[in-house]
Write a protein that holds these residues in place. Structure first.
Motif, PDB file in Angstrom:
ATOM      1  N   HIS A   9      45.981   5.707  19.719  1.00 26.87           N
ATOM      2  CA  HIS A   9      46.957   4.831  20.649  1.00 26.87           C
ATOM      3  C   HIS A   9      47.687   5.617  21.695  1.00 26.87           C
ATOM      4  N   SER A  12      53.767   6.454  22.267  1.00 28.28           N
ATOM      5  CA  SER A  12      54.787   5.588  21.881  1.00 28.28           C
ATOM      6  C   SER A  12      56.237   5.927  22.176  1.00 28.28           C
ATOM      7  N   ARG A  24      57.188   0.489  16.203  1.00 27.94           N
ATOM      8  CA  ARG A  24      57.455   1.161  17.640  1.00 27.94           C
ATOM      9  C   ARG A  24      56.263   0.630  18.646  1.00 27.94           C
ATOM     10  N   LEU A  26      55.083   0.905  23.023  1.00 29.55           N
ATOM     11  CA  LEU A  26      54.542   2.025  23.861  1.00 29.55           C
ATOM     12  C   LEU A  26      55.631   2.586  24.820  1.00 29.55           C
ATOM     13  N   ARG A  58      52.190  -0.058  18.274  1.00 27.46           N
ATOM     14  CA  ARG A  58      51.670   0.845  19.421  1.00 27.46           C
ATOM     15  C   ARG A  58      50.184   0.674  19.617  1.00 27.46           C
ATOM     16  N   HIS A 109      45.453   6.149  14.853  1.00 24.06           N
ATOM     17  CA  HIS A 109      46.335   7.364  14.686  1.00 24.06           C
ATOM     18  C   HIS A 109      45.708   8.547  14.448  1.00 24.06           C
ATOM     19  N   THR A 138      47.662  11.483  22.518  1.00 25.76           N
ATOM     20  CA  THR A 138      47.839  10.081  22.817  1.00 25.76           C
ATOM     21  C   THR A 138      46.709   9.676  23.820  1.00 25.76           C
TER      22      THR A 138
END
Length: 175
Positions: A9, A12, A24, A26, A58, A109, A138
């Motif tokens: 992702h 975040s 949460r 982005l 996210r 994740h 990320t």
């Protein structure tokens, strides 16, 4: 051959009012890079037949922005089991995928995605392997190729790391 794409992702938002980690969204930087990362995939012909995405907000938003690069958008399933999953759980999820799926993408994740990539990549591009061993930031994407007829055969060291790309590598900013 099977192709597995692992997409972490985008950045975040830690400043928002989310009640839980799962909620949460982005950060502005995450919203800025998710679409171009999807465009990078589409531009190289890395089109998934199926996307398995965590249900965390996210990851859902990352995929929503990235899928705009594909016409039509690939089929996506949203699975609770991918949220904060270990590499072992992610591997079991991949192994259950129908053999009809040639290219599979997981949107999830860390540390699970990074650990799974390192666990599976028995060979591949040396520069990509060095970059991967340093960090799976990320919005990073790993592309792994396997020689198998079905996903159930996938195991440690059985894939080749074809590509590893980060937003920074594409000139999209820091990680």
């Amino acid at each position: 051959m099977r192709r597995l794409i692992l997409f972490r992702h985008a950045k975040s938002d830690w400043t928002g009012e989310a009640a839980t980690d799962h909620e949460r969204g982005l950060a502005p930087r995450g919203r800025r890079v998710a679409g171009p990362m999807g465009a990078w995939l589409a531009g190289r012909g890395f089109r998934p037949d199926l996307v398995l995405c965590s249900t965390a907000l996210r990851t859902v938003r990352t995929w929503s922005l990235a899928k705009a690069a594909f016409t039509p958008a690939p089929t996506a399933e949203f699975l609770d089991e991918i949220y904060e999953a270990s590499d072992e759980t992610l591997l079991e999820t991949v192994r259950r995928t129908s053999p009809e799926v040639q290219t599979l993408m997981l949107v999830g994740h860390n540390p699970g995605l990074g650990d799974l990539t390192e666990r599976l990549a028995g060979s591949g591009d040396p520069e990509a392997r060095r970059a991967l061993s340093a960090k799976f930031p990320t919005a990073a994407i790993a592309v792994l190729d396997t020689p198998f007829d079905g996903w159930s055969e996938l195991g440690p060291g059985t894939a080749r790391l074809d590509r590893f790309i980060t937003p920074k590598m594409l000139g999209l900013g820091e990680e």
